[in-house]
Design an enzyme around this catalytic site. Sequence first.
Site, mmCIF file in Angstrom:
data_model
loop_
_atom_site.group_PDB
_atom_site.id
_atom_site.type_symbol
_atom_site.label_atom_id
_atom_site.label_comp_id
_atom_site.label_asym_id
_atom_site.label_seq_id
_atom_site.Cartn_x
_atom_site.Cartn_y
_atom_site.Cartn_z
ATOM 1 C CD1 TRP A 1 -0.059 -1.549 3.114
ATOM 2 C CD2 TRP A 1 0.711 0.539 3.252
ATOM 3 N NE1 TRP A 1 0.788 -1.487 4.187
ATOM 4 C CE2 TRP A 1 1.264 -0.236 4.308
ATOM 5 C CE3 TRP A 1 1.057 1.884 3.156
ATOM 6 C CZ2 TRP A 1 2.145 0.303 5.251
ATOM 7 C CZ3 TRP A 1 1.942 2.425 4.083
ATOM 8 C CH2 TRP A 1 2.463 1.631 5.121
ATOM 9 N N PRO B 1 -3.226 -5.407 -6.347
ATOM 10 C CG PRO B 1 -4.699 -3.611 -6.637
ATOM 11 C CD PRO B 1 -4.359 -4.959 -7.195
ATOM 12 N N GLY C 1 6.958 -6.254 -0.602
ATOM 13 C CA GLY C 1 6.277 -6.236 0.691
ATOM 14 C C GLY C 1 7.197 -6.747 1.773
ATOM 15 C CD GLU D 1 13.166 -5.099 -5.106
ATOM 16 O OE1 GLU D 1 13.851 -5.239 -6.106
ATOM 17 O OE2 GLU D 1 13.605 -4.675 -4.031
ATOM 18 C CG LEU D 2 11.367 -9.686 0.252
ATOM 19 C CD1 LEU D 2 11.911 -11.011 0.759
ATOM 20 C CD2 LEU D 2 9.876 -9.763 -0.001
HETATM 21 N N1 LIG Z 1 11.610 -3.834 -0.655
HETATM 22 C C1 LIG Z 1 10.655 -3.012 -1.038
HETATM 23 O O1 LIG Z 1 10.705 -2.380 -2.098
HETATM 24 C C2 LIG Z 1 9.450 -2.816 -0.148
HETATM 25 C C3 LIG Z 1 9.250 -3.526 1.019
HETATM 26 N N2 LIG Z 1 8.132 -3.299 1.801
HETATM 27 C C4 LIG Z 1 8.016 -3.954 3.106
HETATM 28 O O2 LIG Z 1 6.622 -4.383 3.328
HETATM 29 C C5 LIG Z 1 6.263 -4.086 4.673
HETATM 30 C C6 LIG Z 1 5.182 -3.049 4.728
HETATM 31 O O3 LIG Z 1 4.304 -3.210 3.712
HETATM 32 P P1 LIG Z 1 3.042 -4.156 3.916
HETATM 33 O O4 LIG Z 1 2.086 -3.869 2.836
HETATM 34 O O5 LIG Z 1 2.519 -4.118 5.314
HETATM 35 O O6 LIG Z 1 3.651 -5.582 3.696
HETATM 36 P P2 LIG Z 1 2.878 -6.964 3.575
HETATM 37 O O7 LIG Z 1 3.953 -7.877 3.225
HETATM 38 O O8 LIG Z 1 1.993 -7.279 4.721
HETATM 39 O O9 LIG Z 1 1.866 -6.803 2.323
HETATM 40 C C7 LIG Z 1 2.388 -6.641 1.046
HETATM 41 C C8 LIG Z 1 1.361 -7.180 0.054
HETATM 42 O O10 LIG Z 1 1.236 -8.583 0.235
HETATM 43 C C9 LIG Z 1 -0.131 -8.936 0.446
HETATM 44 N N3 LIG Z 1 -0.160 -10.115 1.288
HETATM 45 C C10 LIG Z 1 -0.153 -10.199 2.631
HETATM 46 N N4 LIG Z 1 -0.158 -11.491 3.025
HETATM 47 C C11 LIG Z 1 -0.192 -12.256 1.887
HETATM 48 C C12 LIG Z 1 -0.232 -13.669 1.611
HETATM 49 N N5 LIG Z 1 -0.231 -14.565 2.583
HETATM 50 N N6 LIG Z 1 -0.252 -14.074 0.318
HETATM 51 C C13 LIG Z 1 -0.254 -13.175 -0.688
HETATM 52 N N7 LIG Z 1 -0.224 -11.821 -0.499
HETATM 53 C C14 LIG Z 1 -0.192 -11.379 0.783
HETATM 54 C C15 LIG Z 1 -0.726 -7.705 1.063
HETATM 55 O O11 LIG Z 1 -2.121 -7.705 0.889
HETATM 56 P P3 LIG Z 1 -3.063 -6.822 1.869
HETATM 57 O O12 LIG Z 1 -2.355 -5.540 2.135
HETATM 58 O O13 LIG Z 1 -4.308 -6.650 1.098
HETATM 59 O O14 LIG Z 1 -3.209 -7.647 3.091
HETATM 60 C C16 LIG Z 1 -0.045 -6.617 0.253
HETATM 61 O O15 LIG Z 1 -0.673 -6.471 -0.993
HETATM 62 C C17 LIG Z 1 7.505 -3.584 5.319
HETATM 63 O O16 LIG Z 1 8.252 -4.647 5.813
HETATM 64 C C18 LIG Z 1 8.271 -2.940 4.167
HETATM 65 O O17 LIG Z 1 9.636 -2.797 4.378
HETATM 66 C C19 LIG Z 1 7.153 -2.447 1.440
HETATM 67 C C20 LIG Z 1 7.316 -1.750 0.262
HETATM 68 C C21 LIG Z 1 8.474 -1.837 -0.580
#
Ligand SMILES: NC(=O)C1=CN([C@@H]2O[C@H](COP(=O)(O)OP(=O)(O)OC[C@H]3O[C@@H](n4cnc5c(N)ncnc54)[C@H](OP(=O)(O)O)[C@@H]3O)[C@@H](O)[C@H]2O)C=CC1
Length: 492
Positions: free
Chosen positions: A165, A190, A243, A265-266
């Site tokens: 998000w 998304p 994420g 990209e975590l």
């Molecule tokens: N390396 C990079 O470029 C980036 C890394 N991040 C990292 O992500 C985290 C914050 O972002 P956040 O959105 O909370 O991260 P999340 O990992 O919780 O969510 C990322 C995406 O994955 C989805 N998701 C969650 N659980 C599952 C699953 N079991 N199976 C499939 N999809 C799933 C989420 O859906 P939904 O939101 O609808 O639950 C969202 O669309 C932080 O750790 C940040 O550092 C964030 C952005 C960039």
Amino acid sequence: MLDTATDLRSLLSDPTLLATKAYVAGEWIDADDGATFEVRNPARGDVICTVPDLGRAETARAIEAADRARRDWAAMTGKERAAILRKWYDLMVENADDLARILTAEMGKPFAEARGEILYGASFVEWFSEEAKRIYGETIPGHQRDKRITVIKQPIGVAASITPWNFPNAMIARKVAPALAVGCGFVARPAAETPLSALAMAVLAERAGVPAGVFSVVTSSRASDIGKEFCENPIVRKLTFTGSTEVGRILLRQAADQIKKCSMELGGNAPFIVFDDADLDAAVEGAMISKYRNNGQTCVCANRIYVQAGVYDAFAEKLARAVERLKVGDGLEDGVTTGPLINEDAVKKVEEHIADALAGGAEIVTGGKRHELGGTFFQPTVLKGVTHDMKVASEETFGPVAPLFRFETEEEVIAKANDTIFGLASYFYARDIGRITRVQEALEYGMVGVNTGLISTEVAPFGGVKQSGLGREGSRHGVEDYLEMKYICLSV
Ligand SMILES: NC(=O)C1=CN([C@@H]2O[C@H](COP(=O)(O)OP(=O)(O)OC[C@H]3O[C@@H](n4cnc5c(N)ncnc54)[C@H](OP(=O)(O)O)[C@@H]3O)[C@@H](O)[C@H]2O)C=CC1
Ligand SMILES: O=C(O)[C@H](O)CS(=O)(=O)O
């Protein structure tokens, strides 16, 4: 104040950019069972609109449509695909204000930052519209007199993305642009918090001439279900995720059954190091952008700020003064620099990290509490006396908290900076060229900012090492994740 789609549409020059249906196989659809979920404005908590809550069946149709459409798409020349991607880029730039208003409404970041994200996302579409014409192979001198060796690169097929998000436009653009450039089909899912930016991208993709089915946007609150469809559907040959590391692990495990090609990209835990020979004003400026951009909700934010003992107090004072000049408020209001956090869980994590640090002996220099605006607004915060045993040292805060750690020597701070499972971004400020050379080589990170706090650009390879991810996005390297290399041995 926003509280309905009507309100948001009234702010748009082109209200049709606020799409509230999912985009599958070139059609704007509802969920098969009519289910929907709410999209909220984090600044006020009000419902902007609802969007369809798609499940695995609709997702499978999007994947199948991408598989059908990609063949003619890949049969185009790179130049023909480039022209359509360039048109998409032009439309994103022409509609940047509206796209930014939609982004601010659903995610909360201030309008100026949102507009910056739109242009940043568009820059990937522009970059890969150019790369589309340069997917080169190679010839290799044969190993035998009657052998002729060539290597060609071909699109991997259907790619699927799951994105967070915090950058609801740019994280998708950074993936879909290279995929389409090389001739893949693409299905994007998304984050449930922020589907509107992705849907607006689809509106403009359709207008740009991206053929029906090549690019779909699946809106769903059931992240796990959609992720399983992407991992278990054999048509999907490539999964690209941005994420948390926690979710990245889940997806990698699920994708392993089919040895699916993955980009990850975590999470991050970026060190920001200020040496005693640094330009302190420059270091404060860098810390402000690195720490407080997007209210600290980026994976490359400074998560730990290490300051050498001789300049620790001076830096802390300068940083606190700069932080106090930030203006917290609704991102659609003029002059606001800091919006709300995305949700209540994000606020609770920030409060937990601050409380843990204070319990360990840290002190608040400024901020430290929920903002008087209420909701998910939080005071930009600086902490002093932070130590390595505190949660802020090992966990990603993902909020507006700058924890200041004191250090004595270069060796000490390198060891501490590298003492994490993450390895995404890192930053340091120094002026001695010997120190700069040693430190930039010693930091175990995919990206290093030297005397700068802002490193994100489409021209450079973005990505991490260790548990911050796999692969790189952007730059000339960004297409590789969407290509398969084929070696051809011709016997003459
Ligand atoms: N390396 C990079 O470029 C980036 C890394 N991040 C990292 O992500 C985290 C914050 O972002 P956040 O959105 O909370 O991260 P999340 O990992 O919780 O969510 C990322 C995406 O994955 C989805 N998701 C969650 N659980 C599952 C699953 N079991 N199976 C499939 N999809 C799933 C989420 O859906 P939904 O939101 O609808 O639950 C969202 O669309 C932080 O750790 C940040 O550092 C964030 C952005 C960039
Ligand atoms: O999601 C993120 O944090 C982005 O990758 C950060 S950036 O690319 O905008 O720097």
